[in-house]
Design a protein around this motif. Structure first.
Motif, PDB file in Angstrom:
ATOM      1  N   GLU A 168      70.726  20.879  60.807  1.00  0.00           N
ATOM      2  CA  GLU A 168      69.603  20.223  61.489  1.00  0.00           C
ATOM      3  C   GLU A 168      69.674  18.709  61.378  1.00  0.00           C
ATOM      4  O   GLU A 168      69.043  17.988  62.139  1.00  0.00           O
ATOM      5  CB  GLU A 168      68.262  20.676  60.905  1.00  0.00           C
ATOM      6  CG  GLU A 168      68.045  22.173  60.893  1.00  0.00           C
ATOM      7  CD  GLU A 168      66.794  22.538  60.076  1.00  0.00           C
ATOM      8  OE1 GLU A 168      65.777  21.828  60.210  1.00  0.00           O
ATOM      9  OE2 GLU A 168      66.837  23.520  59.311  1.00  0.00           O
ATOM     10  N   CYS A 295      59.644  13.535  57.998  1.00  0.00           N
ATOM     11  CA  CYS A 295      59.299  12.882  59.249  1.00  0.00           C
ATOM     12  C   CYS A 295      57.957  13.420  59.734  1.00  0.00           C
ATOM     13  O   CYS A 295      57.641  14.590  59.540  1.00  0.00           O
ATOM     14  CB  CYS A 295      60.375  13.171  60.277  1.00  0.00           C
ATOM     15  SG  CYS A 295      60.858  14.902  60.270  1.00  0.00           S
ATOM     16  N   ASP A 297      56.953  14.103  62.627  1.00  0.00           N
ATOM     17  CA  ASP A 297      56.870  14.827  63.887  1.00  0.00           C
ATOM     18  C   ASP A 297      57.813  16.027  63.985  1.00  0.00           C
ATOM     19  O   ASP A 297      58.133  16.469  65.074  1.00  0.00           O
ATOM     20  CB  ASP A 297      57.202  13.854  65.011  1.00  0.00           C
ATOM     21  CG  ASP A 297      58.467  13.052  64.679  1.00  0.00           C
ATOM     22  OD1 ASP A 297      59.139  13.394  63.674  1.00  0.00           O
ATOM     23  OD2 ASP A 297      58.774  12.120  65.415  1.00  0.00           O
ATOM     24  N   ASP A 298      58.262  16.556  62.884  1.00  0.00           N
ATOM     25  CA  ASP A 298      59.167  17.693  62.917  1.00  0.00           C
ATOM     26  C   ASP A 298      60.464  17.398  63.657  1.00  0.00           C
ATOM     27  O   ASP A 298      61.241  18.296  63.939  1.00  0.00           O
ATOM     28  CB  ASP A 298      58.500  18.951  63.527  1.00  0.00           C
ATOM     29  CG  ASP A 298      57.407  19.498  62.615  1.00  0.00           C
ATOM     30  OD1 ASP A 298      57.677  19.681  61.416  1.00  0.00           O
ATOM     31  OD2 ASP A 298      56.287  19.730  63.100  1.00  0.00           O
ATOM     32  N   ARG A 299      60.684  16.128  64.010  1.00  0.00           N
ATOM     33  CA  ARG A 299      61.955  15.766  64.648  1.00  0.00           C
ATOM     34  C   ARG A 299      62.825  15.100  63.588  1.00  0.00           C
ATOM     35  O   ARG A 299      62.635  13.945  63.241  1.00  0.00           O
ATOM     36  CB  ARG A 299      61.694  14.793  65.813  1.00  0.00           C
ATOM     37  CG  ARG A 299      62.956  14.350  66.555  1.00  0.00           C
ATOM     38  CD  ARG A 299      62.603  13.456  67.761  1.00  0.00           C
ATOM     39  NE  ARG A 299      61.949  12.210  67.368  1.00  0.00           N
ATOM     40  CZ  ARG A 299      62.598  11.135  66.917  1.00  0.00           C
ATOM     41  NH1 ARG A 299      63.900  11.147  66.788  1.00  0.00           N
ATOM     42  NH2 ARG A 299      61.932  10.029  66.597  1.00  0.00           N
ATOM     43  N   LEU A 300      63.781  15.853  63.067  1.00  0.00           N
ATOM     44  CA  LEU A 300      64.587  15.334  61.973  1.00  0.00           C
ATOM     45  C   LEU A 300      65.492  14.205  62.445  1.00  0.00           C
ATOM     46  O   LEU A 300      66.070  14.275  63.526  1.00  0.00           O
ATOM     47  CB  LEU A 300      65.431  16.450  61.367  1.00  0.00           C
ATOM     48  CG  LEU A 300      64.639  17.479  60.564  1.00  0.00           C
ATOM     49  CD1 LEU A 300      65.522  18.654  60.175  1.00  0.00           C
ATOM     50  CD2 LEU A 300      64.037  16.841  59.321  1.00  0.00           C
ATOM     51  N   ARG A 301      65.593  13.150  61.635  1.00  0.00           N
ATOM     52  CA  ARG A 301      66.490  12.043  61.949  1.00  0.00           C
ATOM     53  C   ARG A 301      67.882  12.399  61.423  1.00  0.00           C
ATOM     54  O   ARG A 301      68.009  12.847  60.294  1.00  0.00           O
ATOM     55  CB  ARG A 301      66.005  10.756  61.276  1.00  0.00           C
ATOM     56  CG  ARG A 301      64.525  10.422  61.482  1.00  0.00           C
ATOM     57  CD  ARG A 301      64.162  10.298  62.954  1.00  0.00           C
ATOM     58  NE  ARG A 301      62.865   9.664  63.149  1.00  0.00           N
ATOM     59  CZ  ARG A 301      61.696  10.289  63.175  1.00  0.00           C
ATOM     60  NH1 ARG A 301      61.632  11.598  62.999  1.00  0.00           N
ATOM     61  NH2 ARG A 301      60.568   9.627  63.387  1.00  0.00           N
ATOM     62  N   SER A 374      56.082  21.641  57.517  1.00  0.00           N
ATOM     63  CA  SER A 374      55.166  21.176  58.557  1.00  0.00           C
ATOM     64  C   SER A 374      53.844  20.734  57.943  1.00  0.00           C
ATOM     65  O   SER A 374      53.286  19.693  58.307  1.00  0.00           O
ATOM     66  CB  SER A 374      54.871  22.280  59.569  1.00  0.00           C
ATOM     67  OG  SER A 374      56.042  22.638  60.225  1.00  0.00           O
TER      68      SER A 374
END
Ligand SMILES: Cc1ncc(COP(=O)(O)O)c(C=O)c1O
Ligand SMILES: Cc1ncc(COP(=O)(O)O)c(C=O)c1O
Lengths: 477, 477
Positions: A168, A295, A297-301, A374
């Motif tokens: 991920e 993060c 926003d649940d958007r992994l960097r 989350s």
């Protein structure tokens, strides 16, 4: 009283937002809930919400309902950008130990009632009960793990889960390329010992996590501080300059995601440039991704490691901030230094005991872990908004603050070169602990900054402490 | 047949002793048991025992009954004494990593059926069930330990128990002077890092535990090997000479009790001399007491630390061999370097996670721990006698062996300068793993030695392996 009902309802929530009972980024009760709770009609509830929206207090998000909008903090300027062309301080042996000892000694002389210096979330934010069950299951299933040989490099189950999870973050790792460590701290130690020797110079961010300065000091290495943007992270331009003037630079240590203390994330393009630059100069790149999972926003960097094609990046990470602060688990993958790191790990502390690893693998492999993440992200985001909002309200005008999109830290720039050391002492006298900016550098460049943790549940006590802190700053010299 | 009954009974047990079914040091069935099992009269049973006693096969111990006497091994000479005046090899950077990697690589090319290279006892010898229960109790009582801050230096409960237990070793320590570590290995690392730097020279025993050579190599330190007696341990005379010729010696590392690989114990007078000598020369003394609790006779040997009055001795120990090989717990007390060691521990891996410490404190504070220790000591003693007896029977004449009074290791000197490297390879080809003497020194001085572990339950398979090993040695060049 002839105030219309919908307006009285709106006033009720306006007050809640003003007092902080409803915090920025928190969800407004749904229209249905308003109807039920206040026994009003649907149209009254809707009107009240629209009124609050018109006042700029809440905002609608598609399919999610209304959310409280940040108020004062939007008016604050972000923390100042460094000049990437500023002449670098000379590479120096670190003297952080004295600063930290002094900090601790001072802290110990006072009873602390509110600790805003701790870079960790409240214990209540972590799944203690589920981890307890996983520990019990693991020890019941394999009690012999307690008395048998320790599997090399880490338990295969945990390494398997970590390899899957690493996908991920853009990394493609075989479980065999993963080494389990005692926290990210041990991983960074091993990485530095693998690529450099005492006396060598290591490039670090500025400001930088003081734990890294402690490691460098304990290893007798020199730190070269590279300007780092509160918004974009390590300045790759500045690093490029440094590589020219310091041909013997051995390694770069970077916290690319939600850096400590800045909270910044490096843009993807900069991560790619950084990986390529280090590769070109044959300088090892050590990445500390302790906060990557946090993060908003649940958007992994993606990890910088995901741009590494030659094994020049050593990726280090931790379960400390995201899962279990009390379990001291971390991991690393060391690219072309993998076998040297494995040798050093064996000589330094042997491989990690398996029981905790099996329990954590069990939990991290389950859906419960995603749900926990989350929840934690949402929680920390709200708390960060709350602390930021309090700073915006109570700190004097001119205070600057960049709003990170993750992590649990806020880096506050005080106006007029106020001394954070002085603020620290006065706050401590009132039972409030903060981390003064001086702890994040070899220099005194950050003397007018302070770091606030947003990990703790936002209680009225914390709200009070931030108000007090604001007046201390306002009156500080 | 007119063989008298008592003689037939004696023959029965004579065979059992010869086959090893009844091992040296094991207790003969009591006279009452003989009466019951074989349905003979009391006087017949007594006569049989006296006959075995007259034959030198068993011996009576006051109030404990009869025990099987060691047979062949009494005829073996102890391992050769080093010449304490022999010129020292120069202090050297260690190159053990290649030897160990090579050893491991070779081992991995073969299926091992009997592992005599492992310095640990069988899992069955450790209290897995009780430790499991203690873990479950601890995690049930305080699940928040998994997610809360880690207490500094180690959990107070464990440090309290360790301080109490240290009294038996002659050390008077406050719990605050104890630091919990990831095994003795981490403790020795921290000790060396506290007192010395890369490039420095450290005096070690010769032969020496290869784990210590690995640590020195990984820290870039030089080893100076000091002659060490298989009976009396480190030669303090030789060390005294070395201190004269090597004025820059930084530290001495010693395993004073049941040394690895020799199994020797330093006499009290030598321990006292050693402590005083190091103090006089202002050279740090690092004591590794990993095996101290594994004395055959419940008579604990004092730590060298107990002769330390100025904080010049750093004492390191471990729960690895005595309690829980799979838990990776150790501890240290660092005398005048205590705060430096605490700083290094924090910078290297942070403090140990509390859960396992609480469970182990619970167990170590109970009577069950003492019962376990007695059982383990007895067990390991019997196994050591069994292995020694097998060596005496099956190895060629001229094989020498010193009999330690504790620990789980035997150091075997092969006759006629036979190469243990060759023996190692041939044994491996037959599925038997041993530790060749070359792994215990920077030099090739111990090429005709090998180390056998006596930690494993003595099975017919091990008995066979030792027979095979004997013929490999007999035929080796
Ligand atoms: C950037 C960074 N790295 C590492 C750590 C510590 O990692 P661990 O607790 O996993 O050893 C911290 C904790 O404060 C941190 O902020
Ligand atoms: C002398 C000695 N010290 C230390 C160790 C290892 O200690 P720990 O497993 O506690 O790190 C060993 C294990 O083989 C040993 O023989």
């Amino acid at each position: 009283m002839d105030t219309p009902l919908y307006q009285r309802l709106a006033d009720h929530y306006r007050r809640a937002i003003r007092t902080g009972a409803l915090a920025p980024a928190e969800r407004m009760p749904s229209v249905r809930t308003l109807v039920r709770t206040h026994r009003v009609s649907l149209s009254t509830a809707l009107q009240a919400c629209r009124q609050l929206e018109d006042d700029g207090l809440i905002e609608a998000r598609p399919r999610s309902g209304y959310f409280v909008r940040p108020l004062h903090r939007k008016a604050m300027l972000p923390a100042s950008e460094p000049d990437p062309g500023r002449p670098l301080d000379p590479a120096r042996y670190v003297g952080i130990h004295d600063r930290v000892s002094d900090f601790i000694a001072q802290c110990e002389r006072h009873v602390t009632s509110v600790n805003l210096a701790l870079a960790a979330a409240s214990p209540a934010h972590y799944p203690a009960e589920a981890l307890k069950q996983a520990m019990i299951r693991a020890v019941r299933a394999k009690p012999l793990m307690l008395v048998d040989r320790v599997p090399p490099l880490g338990h295969p189950e945990l390494r398997g889960v970590l390899a899957r999870r690493a996908l991920e973050l853009g990394m493609n790792l075989a479980p065999d390329e993963i080494l389990v460590t005692h926290g990210c701290i041990e991983a960074v130690n091993l990485a530095l010992r693998a690529v450099a020797r005492p006396g060598d110079t290591i490039a670090v961010e500025s400001p930088v996590y003081f734990g890294l300065l402690q490691i460098l000091e304990s290893l007798g290495m020199r730190a070269l501080e590279i300007p780092t943007s509160p918004l974009q992270g390590l300045s790759v331009d500045a690093l490029e300059l440094a590589l020219r003037t310091h041909p013997h630079l051995r390694a770069v240590v970077v916290v690319p995601n939600f850096q400590n203390p800045l909270g910044c994330v490096m843009p993807d393009a900069e991560k790619a440039r950084l990986a390529a630059l280090c590769e070109r100069h044959q300088v090892a790149l050590i990445e500390d991704d302790t906060y990557g999972m946090l993060c908003d926003d649940d958007r992994l960097r993606p990890a910088v490691k995901s741009w590494d094609h030659t094994g020049n990046v050593i990726h280090c990470a931790s379960m400390h901030k995201t899962l279990a602060p009390g379990m001291r688990l971390g991991w690393m993958t060391a690219g072309r230094w993998q076998s040297r790191v494995a040798m050093l790990k064996f000589a330094q502390s042997r491989h990690n005991e398996p029981l905790a690893q099996v329990a954590v693998a069990d939990y991290m492999g389950s859906k419960a872990y995603d749900r926990h993440l989350s929840r934690l992200r949402r929680q920390v985001k709200i708390q960060r908004e709350q602390v930021a909002e309090a700073v915006a309200r109570h700190f004097p005008p001119g205070t600057r603050l960049s709003m990170p999109e993750g992590g649990m830290l806020l880096w506050v720039e005080l106006p007029g070169q106020r001394s954070s050391a002085q603020v620290f002492e006065q706050a401590l006298a009132q039972g409030i602990r903060i981390a003064p900016g001086t702890m994040f550098s070899n220099s005194d460049r950050y003397n007018h900054f302070l770091r606030l943790s947003c990990g703790q549940t936002y209680t009225p006590q914390i709200a009070d402490a931030l108000r007090t802190l604001g007046s201390i700053v306002a009156n500080a010299g």
